[in-house]
Design a protein around this motif. Structure first.
Motif, PDB file in Angstrom:
ATOM      1  N   PRO A   8       7.363   1.620 -20.749  1.00 16.01           N
ATOM      2  CA  PRO A   8       7.832   2.545 -19.721  1.00 16.01           C
ATOM      3  C   PRO A   8       6.629   3.239 -19.065  1.00 16.01           C
ATOM      4  O   PRO A   8       5.576   3.376 -19.670  1.00 16.01           O
ATOM      5  CB  PRO A   8       8.666   3.554 -20.512  1.00 16.01           C
ATOM      6  N   HIS A   9       6.784   3.646 -17.818  1.00 16.96           N
ATOM      7  CA  HIS A   9       5.733   4.407 -17.126  1.00 16.96           C
ATOM      8  C   HIS A   9       6.107   5.887 -17.248  1.00 16.96           C
ATOM      9  O   HIS A   9       7.258   6.258 -16.968  1.00 16.96           O
ATOM     10  CB  HIS A   9       5.689   3.985 -15.654  1.00 16.96           C
ATOM     11  N   PRO A  10       5.148   6.748 -17.619  1.00 18.03           N
ATOM     12  CA  PRO A  10       5.499   8.169 -17.814  1.00 18.03           C
ATOM     13  C   PRO A  10       6.183   8.775 -16.589  1.00 18.03           C
ATOM     14  O   PRO A  10       7.078   9.621 -16.740  1.00 18.03           O
ATOM     15  CB  PRO A  10       4.135   8.833 -18.067  1.00 18.03           C
ATOM     16  N   GLY A  43       8.589  -5.856 -19.427  1.00 19.78           N
ATOM     17  CA  GLY A  43       8.349  -5.695 -17.993  1.00 19.78           C
ATOM     18  C   GLY A  43       7.128  -4.825 -17.842  1.00 19.78           C
ATOM     19  O   GLY A  43       6.737  -4.133 -18.786  1.00 19.78           O
ATOM     20  N   GLN A  44       6.494  -4.855 -16.673  1.00 18.01           N
ATOM     21  CA  GLN A  44       5.309  -3.996 -16.510  1.00 18.01           C
ATOM     22  C   GLN A  44       5.728  -2.532 -16.530  1.00 18.01           C
ATOM     23  O   GLN A  44       5.022  -1.690 -17.058  1.00 18.01           O
ATOM     24  CB  GLN A  44       4.577  -4.329 -15.206  1.00 18.01           C
ATOM     25  N   ILE A  45       6.860  -2.220 -15.901  1.00 20.00           N
ATOM     26  CA  ILE A  45       7.411  -0.852 -15.988  1.00 20.00           C
ATOM     27  C   ILE A  45       8.896  -1.003 -16.249  1.00 20.00           C
ATOM     28  O   ILE A  45       9.710  -1.048 -15.324  1.00 20.00           O
ATOM     29  CB  ILE A  45       7.223  -0.082 -14.675  1.00 20.00           C
ATOM     30  N   VAL A  46       9.259  -1.078 -17.509  1.00 19.84           N
ATOM     31  CA  VAL A  46      10.656  -1.375 -17.830  1.00 19.84           C
ATOM     32  C   VAL A  46      11.597  -0.298 -17.282  1.00 19.84           C
ATOM     33  O   VAL A  46      12.715  -0.599 -16.860  1.00 19.84           O
ATOM     34  CB  VAL A  46      10.895  -1.524 -19.347  1.00 19.84           C
ATOM     35  N   ARG A 104      -4.726   6.567  -9.735  1.00 17.97           N
ATOM     36  CA  ARG A 104      -3.439   6.481  -9.035  1.00 17.97           C
ATOM     37  C   ARG A 104      -2.254   6.410 -10.011  1.00 17.97           C
ATOM     38  O   ARG A 104      -1.308   5.655  -9.820  1.00 17.97           O
ATOM     39  CB  ARG A 104      -3.380   5.255  -8.109  1.00 17.97           C
ATOM     40  N   ARG A 105      -2.320   7.226 -11.083  1.00 17.24           N
ATOM     41  CA  ARG A 105      -1.233   7.182 -12.053  1.00 17.24           C
ATOM     42  C   ARG A 105      -0.048   8.048 -11.645  1.00 17.24           C
ATOM     43  O   ARG A 105       1.043   7.939 -12.169  1.00 17.24           O
ATOM     44  CB  ARG A 105      -1.745   7.610 -13.439  1.00 17.24           C
ATOM     45  N   ARG A 106      -0.287   9.001 -10.781  1.00 17.16           N
ATOM     46  CA  ARG A 106       0.772   9.855 -10.226  1.00 17.16           C
ATOM     47  C   ARG A 106       1.510  10.728 -11.262  1.00 17.16           C
ATOM     48  O   ARG A 106       2.709  10.926 -11.197  1.00 17.16           O
ATOM     49  CB  ARG A 106       1.731   9.026  -9.379  1.00 17.16           C
ATOM     50  N   GLY A 125       6.296  -8.673 -12.447  1.00 18.51           N
ATOM     51  CA  GLY A 125       5.425  -8.077 -11.434  1.00 18.51           C
ATOM     52  C   GLY A 125       5.413  -6.561 -11.471  1.00 18.51           C
ATOM     53  O   GLY A 125       6.059  -5.926 -12.316  1.00 18.51           O
ATOM     54  N   CYS A 126       4.653  -5.974 -10.547  1.00 19.06           N
ATOM     55  CA  CYS A 126       4.517  -4.510 -10.521  1.00 19.06           C
ATOM     56  C   CYS A 126       4.112  -4.053  -9.124  1.00 19.06           C
ATOM     57  O   CYS A 126       3.318  -4.717  -8.463  1.00 19.06           O
ATOM     58  CB  CYS A 126       3.451  -4.087 -11.533  1.00 19.06           C
ATOM     59  N   ASN A 127       4.682  -2.913  -8.709  1.00 18.26           N
ATOM     60  CA  ASN A 127       4.353  -2.358  -7.384  1.00 18.26           C
ATOM     61  C   ASN A 127       3.512  -1.088  -7.471  1.00 18.26           C
ATOM     62  O   ASN A 127       3.326  -0.415  -6.471  1.00 18.26           O
ATOM     63  CB  ASN A 127       5.640  -1.976  -6.632  1.00 18.26           C
ATOM     64  N   GLU A 128       3.054  -0.712  -8.645  1.00 18.72           N
ATOM     65  CA  GLU A 128       2.398   0.598  -8.782  1.00 18.72           C
ATOM     66  C   GLU A 128       0.970   0.616  -8.235  1.00 18.72           C
ATOM     67  O   GLU A 128       0.506   1.631  -7.761  1.00 18.72           O
ATOM     68  CB  GLU A 128       2.378   1.030 -10.254  1.00 18.72           C
ATOM     69  N   PHE A 129       0.263  -0.489  -8.366  1.00 15.03           N
ATOM     70  CA  PHE A 129      -1.128  -0.576  -7.897  1.00 15.03           C
ATOM     71  C   PHE A 129      -2.000   0.552  -8.455  1.00 15.03           C
ATOM     72  O   PHE A 129      -2.697   1.233  -7.702  1.00 15.03           O
ATOM     73  CB  PHE A 129      -1.204  -0.604  -6.359  1.00 15.03           C
ATOM     74  N   CYS A 130      -1.955   0.768  -9.762  1.00 12.85           N
ATOM     75  CA  CYS A 130      -2.933   1.655 -10.389  1.00 12.85           C
ATOM     76  C   CYS A 130      -4.309   1.080 -10.038  1.00 12.85           C
ATOM     77  O   CYS A 130      -4.486  -0.146 -10.010  1.00 12.85           O
ATOM     78  CB  CYS A 130      -2.750   1.676 -11.904  1.00 12.85           C
ATOM     79  N   SER A 131      -5.273   1.961  -9.775  1.00 12.78           N
ATOM     80  CA  SER A 131      -6.486   1.466  -9.116  1.00 12.78           C
ATOM     81  C   SER A 131      -7.330   0.542  -9.998  1.00 12.78           C
ATOM     82  O   SER A 131      -8.156  -0.196  -9.489  1.00 12.78           O
ATOM     83  CB  SER A 131      -7.331   2.642  -8.612  1.00 12.78           C
ATOM     84  N   PHE A 132      -7.117   0.573 -11.332  1.00  8.77           N
ATOM     85  CA  PHE A 132      -7.928  -0.258 -12.230  1.00  8.77           C
ATOM     86  C   PHE A 132      -7.259  -1.590 -12.563  1.00  8.77           C
ATOM     87  O   PHE A 132      -7.846  -2.450 -13.203  1.00  8.77           O
ATOM     88  CB  PHE A 132      -8.171   0.493 -13.554  1.00  8.77           C
ATOM     89  N   CYS A 133      -6.009  -1.790 -12.154  1.00 10.59           N
ATOM     90  CA  CYS A 133      -5.189  -2.838 -12.779  1.00 10.59           C
ATOM     91  C   CYS A 133      -5.020  -4.078 -11.899  1.00 10.59           C
ATOM     92  O   CYS A 133      -4.713  -3.985 -10.709  1.00 10.59           O
ATOM     93  CB  CYS A 133      -3.820  -2.268 -13.134  1.00 10.59           C
ATOM     94  N   VAL A 134      -5.153  -5.215 -12.536  1.00 12.35           N
ATOM     95  CA  VAL A 134      -5.119  -6.493 -11.827  1.00 12.35           C
ATOM     96  C   VAL A 134      -3.699  -7.075 -11.746  1.00 12.35           C
ATOM     97  O   VAL A 134      -3.435  -8.003 -10.990  1.00 12.35           O
ATOM     98  CB  VAL A 134      -6.103  -7.469 -12.543  1.00 12.35           C
ATOM     99  N   VAL A 135      -2.775  -6.476 -12.518  1.00 11.41           N
ATOM    100  CA  VAL A 135      -1.448  -7.089 -12.659  1.00 11.41           C
ATOM    101  C   VAL A 135      -0.714  -7.307 -11.332  1.00 11.41           C
ATOM    102  O   VAL A 135      -0.162  -8.388 -11.090  1.00 11.41           O
ATOM    103  CB  VAL A 135      -0.588  -6.279 -13.665  1.00 11.41           C
ATOM    104  N   PRO A 136      -0.697  -6.325 -10.398  1.00  9.94           N
ATOM    105  CA  PRO A 136       0.035  -6.580  -9.143  1.00  9.94           C
ATOM    106  C   PRO A 136      -0.525  -7.783  -8.366  1.00  9.94           C
ATOM    107  O   PRO A 136       0.193  -8.391  -7.576  1.00  9.94           O
ATOM    108  CB  PRO A 136      -0.158  -5.280  -8.352  1.00  9.94           C
ATOM    109  N   TYR A 137      -1.805  -8.104  -8.618  1.00  9.72           N
ATOM    110  CA  TYR A 137      -2.423  -9.233  -7.913  1.00  9.72           C
ATOM    111  C   TYR A 137      -2.181 -10.546  -8.634  1.00  9.72           C
ATOM    112  O   TYR A 137      -2.201 -11.610  -8.022  1.00  9.72           O
ATOM    113  CB  TYR A 137      -3.935  -8.995  -7.761  1.00  9.72           C
TER     114      TYR A 137
END
Ligand code: SF4
Length: 446
Positions: A244-246, A207-210, A283-285, A163-175
């Motif tokens: 990894p997430h930058p 992982g989505q964000i290892v 929403r990449r932050r 799973g993932c908690n980042e909720f980048c605005s384009f990404c379906v993965v958290p859903y």
């Protein structure tokens, strides 16, 4: 005679690994693998919804399976798994004209054998095509040892986060894959040991964000701590991870890459755009500048490290100037490889709800063609620099194109083709590079 199963997989490494897990569960239930749908008692379609048209691919395949039933009288149990299953749920049962017998969500795959059994019993009772559905959320990310049916003899995928908690605005993965859940460190290390004992020489942590990992069973152990523990496993010679997430890369992690020789000299660092304005809307932050600073920091610590990335073109509101920023960032970094996509709306995402998909498709195509042309030139240049050099390759497969050719990868993830016998699969060999193309290189064993 044993019943047979076929799993067809679309999408990312996570899906490939989920398919390995489902294969193991079905084998435990007495099924044997087959490569032919016409021979299968159960066909599992493991779907991906990260890109557009995934649903269409699914319904096309379901139509083909229906046709198989009409033309050959062969009517396997059909299970739909993966992100489209999670997203569409019982809509699949309705839209598939009853071809799907089982719909199983991403967090419920452990129930697959029971669901298939339910469908088999339903059929025996004459209840045709009433789909058995389980989309249940599950916080339990444990996975028993000894079940996964690994498809690769050299490399082992090991999940560390779901799973993932980042909720980048384009990404379906958290859903589709749910909120972030960490797997216990002890389970991960035990699975890596098991992979090593079965002869795997490379482990890929998934992982989505290892690099957001925190061990639930070892307070204070983060992703770097986990890498150190995996590095200690005898028999494992290479460690890779995705992705990894930058914004979560820190100095400790970079130092671990410097100090731990089994960690491959390759970092997949998804950037998605070269424009700070677009990155904010995504929403990449992080910003273009902070990403470039990070790349600089990594390159100073790890000279020669290969960087790869993901890029989206035509995100809502992306102007010519934004796209020029993407081109200039691509040229400035010099990525070794890139997965690039035209933006498409994904259901439930923030971008779908709030940002009009306003870049015309012809313009998205123009941009992706230009980006891929540039990337191809960069890759060709980087690979040509290897001509005449000696590289170390872990041979992982027979080449798909030529019978006598093997393929493998360098630590920096360059694909190398080399003539040699199949017994070399799983070995580390030295290769002198003789020819280079944009996607791979060729050479001879030294
Ligand atoms: S980090 Fe962003 S792009 Fe990656 S899986 Fe999570 S939401 Fe999707």
């Amino acid at each position: 005679m044993a019943r047979k199963y076929l799993i067809e997989t679309f999408g990312c490494q996570m899906n490939v690994h989920d398919s390995e897990r489902m294969a193991g569960l079905l084998e435990q239930a007495g099924y044997e693998a087959t490569a032919d749908a016409a021979d299968a008692d159960v066909v599992v379609i493991n779907t991906c919804s990260v890109r557009e048209r995934a649903e269409e691919k699914l319904y096309t395949r379901l139509g083909e399976l229906r046709q198989l039933g009409i033309e050959q009288g062969h009517d396997p149990i059909v299970a739909v798994a993966g992100c489209v299953a999670q997203q569409e749920g019982d809509a699949i049962a309705r839209r598939s004209d009853g071809v799907a017998d089982v719909i199983v969500g991403t967090q419920a795959i452990r129930h697959l054998p029971v669901l298939v059994d339910g469908a088999v019993q339903g059929r025996e009772r004459g209840r045709r095509r009433a789909a058995v559905i389980d989309l249940g959320a599950c916080d339990d990310v444990s996975w028993p040892l000894g079940i996964t049916r690994r498809s690769d003899p050299v490399k082992a995928y090991v999940t560390i986060i779901e799973g993932c908690n980042e909720f980048c605005s384009f990404c379906v993965v958290p859903y589709t894959r749910g909120h972030e859940r960490m797997r216990p460190k002890a389970d991960i290390v035990a699975e890596v040991r098991e992979a090593a004992a079965s002869g795997r020489r490379e482990v890929q942590l998934l992982g989505q964000i290892v690099n957001h990992y925190e061990a639930p069973d070892d307070p204070g152990c983060d992703f770097t701590g986990l890498l150190e523990a995996v590095h200690d496993v005898d028999g494992i010679e290479r460690i890779r991870f995705a992705s990894p997430h930058p914004r979560h890369v820190d100095a400790r992690f970079i130092e671990a890459m410097v100090q731990l020789p089994k960690i491959c000299r390759h970092l997949h660092l998804p950037v998605q755009s070269g424009s700070t304005r677009v990155l904010t809307a995504m929403r990449r932050r992080y910003t273009r500048d902070s990403y470039l600073t990070l790349v600089d920091q990594i390159r100073r610590a790890l000279p020669g490290v290969a960087l790869s990335t993901d890029m989206i073109v035509g995100f809502p509101g992306e102007t010519d100037a934004d796209f020029d920023d993407t081109l200039s960032l691509t040229a400035a970094v010099g990525f070794h490889s890139m997965f690039s996509f035209k933006y498409s709306e994904r259901p439930n995402t923030l971008a779908e709800k709030r940002l009009p998909d306003d870049v015309p498709d012809e313009e998205k195509t123009r941009r992706i063609v230009a980006l891929q042309r540039l990337q191809r030139e960069i890759q060709s240049g980087l690979n040509e620099r290897l001509l005449g050099q000696e590289v170390t390759v872990l041979v992982d497969a027979a080449s798909r194109r030529r019978g006598t050719e093997l393929s493998g990868r360098t630590s920096s993830n360059v694909v190398v083709n080399v003539p040699g016998p199949a017994e070399w699969i799983g070995r580390m060999i030295s290769v002198r590079v003789e020819r280079a193309g944009p996607h791979s290189i060729w050479g001879r064993v030294v």
